[in-house]
Design an enzyme around this catalytic site. Sequence first.
Site, PDB file in Angstrom:
ATOM      1  N   GLY A  23       0.852  -1.189   0.000  1.00  6.78           N
ATOM      2  CA  GLY A  23       0.000   0.000   0.000  1.00  6.78           C
ATOM      3  C   GLY A  23       0.880   1.229   0.000  1.00  6.78           C
ATOM      4  O   GLY A  23       0.798   2.079   0.872  1.00  6.78           O
ATOM      5  N   GLU A  74       0.673  -1.268  -4.801  1.00  8.13           N
ATOM      6  CA  GLU A  74      -0.457  -0.362  -4.622  1.00  8.13           C
ATOM      7  C   GLU A  74      -1.628  -0.879  -5.445  1.00  8.13           C
ATOM      8  O   GLU A  74      -1.454  -1.241  -6.602  1.00  8.13           O
ATOM      9  CB  GLU A  74      -0.038   1.051  -5.046  1.00  8.13           C
ATOM     10  CG  GLU A  74      -1.136   2.082  -5.087  1.00  8.13           C
ATOM     11  CD  GLU A  74      -1.857   2.270  -3.751  1.00  8.13           C
ATOM     12  OE1 GLU A  74      -1.175   2.435  -2.716  1.00  8.13           O
ATOM     13  OE2 GLU A  74      -3.094   2.253  -3.741  1.00  8.13           O
ATOM     14  N   LEU A  75      -2.799  -0.894  -4.830  1.00  5.00           N
ATOM     15  CA  LEU A  75      -3.970  -1.457  -5.497  1.00  5.00           C
ATOM     16  C   LEU A  75      -4.616  -0.470  -6.465  1.00  5.00           C
ATOM     17  O   LEU A  75      -5.242  -0.854  -7.442  1.00  5.00           O
ATOM     18  CB  LEU A  75      -4.982  -1.909  -4.431  1.00  5.00           C
ATOM     19  CG  LEU A  75      -6.283  -2.576  -4.877  1.00  5.00           C
ATOM     20  CD1 LEU A  75      -6.023  -3.707  -5.853  1.00  5.00           C
ATOM     21  CD2 LEU A  75      -7.037  -3.104  -3.686  1.00  5.00           C
ATOM     22  N   ASN A  84      -2.792  -6.495  -5.713  1.00  2.00           N
ATOM     23  CA  ASN A  84      -3.598  -6.708  -4.514  1.00  2.00           C
ATOM     24  C   ASN A  84      -2.788  -7.635  -3.616  1.00  2.00           C
ATOM     25  O   ASN A  84      -2.811  -8.851  -3.769  1.00  2.00           O
ATOM     26  CB  ASN A  84      -4.925  -7.349  -4.898  1.00  2.00           C
ATOM     27  CG  ASN A  84      -5.809  -7.602  -3.700  1.00  2.00           C
ATOM     28  OD1 ASN A  84      -5.344  -7.575  -2.560  1.00  2.00           O
ATOM     29  ND2 ASN A  84      -7.076  -7.838  -3.953  1.00  2.00           N
ATOM     30  N   SER A  85      -2.036  -7.036  -2.692  1.00  2.00           N
ATOM     31  CA  SER A  85      -1.117  -7.864  -1.903  1.00  2.00           C
ATOM     32  C   SER A  85      -1.855  -8.706  -0.867  1.00  2.00           C
ATOM     33  O   SER A  85      -1.303  -9.684  -0.378  1.00  2.00           O
ATOM     34  CB  SER A  85      -0.063  -6.996  -1.236  1.00  2.00           C
ATOM     35  OG  SER A  85      -0.671  -5.893  -0.632  1.00  2.00           O
ATOM     36  N   CYS A 126       2.274   1.210   5.917  1.00  2.00           N
ATOM     37  CA  CYS A 126       2.249   2.595   6.395  1.00  2.00           C
ATOM     38  C   CYS A 126       0.887   3.236   6.136  1.00  2.00           C
ATOM     39  O   CYS A 126       0.412   3.245   5.007  1.00  2.00           O
ATOM     40  CB  CYS A 126       3.324   3.403   5.696  1.00  2.00           C
ATOM     41  SG  CYS A 126       4.962   2.760   6.021  1.00  2.00           S
ATOM     42  N   ASP A 136      -5.513   1.940   5.105  1.00  2.00           N
ATOM     43  CA  ASP A 136      -6.923   2.326   5.203  1.00  2.00           C
ATOM     44  C   ASP A 136      -7.482   1.779   6.525  1.00  2.00           C
ATOM     45  O   ASP A 136      -7.432   0.577   6.762  1.00  2.00           O
ATOM     46  CB  ASP A 136      -7.681   1.730   4.006  1.00  2.00           C
ATOM     47  CG  ASP A 136      -9.095   2.272   3.889  1.00  2.00           C
ATOM     48  OD1 ASP A 136      -9.616   2.768   4.901  1.00  2.00           O
ATOM     49  OD2 ASP A 136      -9.657   2.204   2.785  1.00  2.00           O
ATOM     50  N   GLU A 150       4.303  10.251   2.709  1.00  2.22           N
ATOM     51  CA  GLU A 150       3.447  11.399   2.396  1.00  2.22           C
ATOM     52  C   GLU A 150       2.416  11.597   3.511  1.00  2.22           C
ATOM     53  O   GLU A 150       2.157  12.713   3.942  1.00  2.22           O
ATOM     54  CB  GLU A 150       2.713  11.148   1.081  1.00  2.22           C
ATOM     55  CG  GLU A 150       3.578  10.561  -0.008  1.00  2.22           C
ATOM     56  CD  GLU A 150       4.000  11.587  -1.034  1.00  2.22           C
ATOM     57  OE1 GLU A 150       3.284  12.586  -1.170  1.00  2.22           O
ATOM     58  OE2 GLU A 150       5.054  11.394  -1.663  1.00  2.22           O
TER      59      GLU A 150
END
EC number: 2.1.1.33
Lengths: 476, 265
Positions: free
Chosen positions: B81, B104-105, B139-140, B159, B162, B238
């Site tokens: 992610g 990243e999805l 999609n990990s 990190c 969601d 970020e």
Amino acid sequence: MHHPYQAIETFSPAGAQGPVFLLAAGGPKLYAVNLENGAIVSSWPDEENNQKDDNKVEEVAGPLNKKRKVAAAAEQPNICKLTVSHDHQHAIVVTGEDKTVRVFSLGTEGELQELSQRLMPKRPSAVVISADNKTIIISDKFGDVYALPLLTTPEAESAFSASSRPAAPKPFKPAATALTVHSGANRRALEDQLKKAQEQPPQKTKEALNFPHQLLLGHVSLLTDMLIARMDQRSYIITADRDEHIRVSRDFPQTQVIENFCLGHEEFISKLCLISPTLLVSGGGDDYLCVWDWLNARLLQRISLTSVVSQARSKVSKTQTGVDAEESSSAVAVSGLWTIPGTDGNAPQLLVACEGVPALFAIDTSRLGKTEKDVDIGVFTHGNVLDVAFATQAMIVSIDNIHVPGSITQVDQRETSQARLLVFPRSLCQEWSERDHWNNLLVDINKQVVVDWHEKALQALLYSVHNLRKRDNDEE
Amino acid sequence: MPPPPAKRQKRDAYKAALNEKHPEEAAATLPKKRFYRQRAHANPFSDHALSYPRTPDSMDWSSHYPDFVDQSKRIEVADIGCGFGGLLFALSPRLPDALMLGMELRVSVAEFVQEKIKAMRVQNAESGLYRNISCCRANSMKFLPNFFHRAQLTKIFLCFPDPHFKARKHKARIVSATLTAEYAFVLRPGGIVYTITDVEDLHLWMKEHFEACPLFLTLTSEELASDECVEIMKTGTEEGKKVERNGGTKYVACFRRLEDPPWPV
């Protein structure tokens, strides 16, 4: 035409020398047939009890209790899984619509007695019983695997719910603060939480399972099949999912340890079958089976099903008209894998059933994984194969008598009633003198009126495997 | 055919204009976030139109790490992610010998990171920075074992995942009672899972589940203080910067992968 038997099993509660019984599930009903004389010895649900139950439900279902009413009006849930314990003393029956697992005791005369029913959080997809016959292991459509004790007592259940209930309801605490970095949706969820907390005391969000159970492992995918394998005195749980994974985990109590993944399928996996302690066969939406050295996650070979499936389908389209061209497409969905022990020192045979295919395929398992293997047509049947069960000398095959052979959607319009249970010799290619005798034994159960059927519901009950195939999805 | 999404159209128009005006600089120009934004939530249970390797061996990494082709190196750090990739860019110079992959999805966000890596490599052609990082859309939660072998990774970063506040959505969280086993599978003994979030509830949730898994041991606060990756994770991501600006709290928890327990006798 009668409702077909979607699942069958055999059991001999008095040991190998005792009588063998057939357990057949037709829609929501379950029958036990004595395979010595063909008598239907037991059925469930009991007709009388059932009527009583209906009345009771109606009383409760007043206008105030809307939810209950809907549930009561719904049809009886269909049986979707049938498993007999290794000692043949118990049967586990899963009904799909209500996600309930029932345990039955099996009497020496084939009597069925319901011992317990437990409501699972999600619809179970596979059920196995531990080697010591004490634990039921259930995988579900949400990807989780649970262990439940086979037998429970009311005391154990109340002890469990007492221990698992929190002492006092936790005071409400929002999951985040306004300082938390939010997306719009999360901020709205937080606002809703705060509003609800002010309006009313916190409610139980979900009905917790009120019987002893343990979460063993989980995939982020739909689990389709599962089995327990033993190697060198070590026990493993092998699970298969819709996203092409076969996962090998240690058995309880070390299910967090994943030993490996067997990867190689390109479509969903629907069935697993152990051929020997070291060899695993898997099948699903691919037009081949995979043969694995499962402990080392090595794909040994792929066995193509294309030619036998098209052979079986073309035989149908020659003898029958009206099978849609679209339907007789080449898509394969493996719905059953079984091994039959070999006779006279021969290697066991692997039987393969595919959804909407009126035949059973057979593969000789000697030197499987080492040399190329041909798939033979074991038997052609007059309808699509639904399930297979084994008795000492015979193999009983459950047939879809409703749909046109080769089709999973088209209802057969011919008036002739077809047998729903067929019998074959256990070693398929043999000449068999006892066929008539066995067919006579199945006369009663073949005549049994089970329940009315409805086209859509029946199709969903009999043919769910092909739905696992992924559709071409829009991006994002 | 539906028309391509407006954002993508604008992005392509912008790129084309840039190429025309300054063809020599285009390759070194950083992508603009506003062309790549995507709603913060993606459903990890849906099928999407993902491409993922059939097995870890079938993945060709040479286009991702062209400078490491002959070194037969394996990826050893995964940022699951990774969002807009802040952590990858912060970690890259600090762990120059380790191959790192952001997963990243969200399609557009993954594309942004890929574009940014390309541009940063061009900008830093002399120093040779950012050659060891890459990003892919994945999609990990479903497909981690398709990308990595058993015990391949030394570090996994989770990190600011969601938080999925609703109880009904808890299974969609990146950490769950059952997913810890998959992280343990791809992590080698001694490897570390780093987690950071600004949501206390989620922090406690992640701690609870990693602590409940016998394959992990929680790092002590001294161990956290001595690990430079913890500091990078706090300041480099970020989201970490955003939390800093808002005056929020950052909760950190890290877990070391233990050896598999012996088989019960």
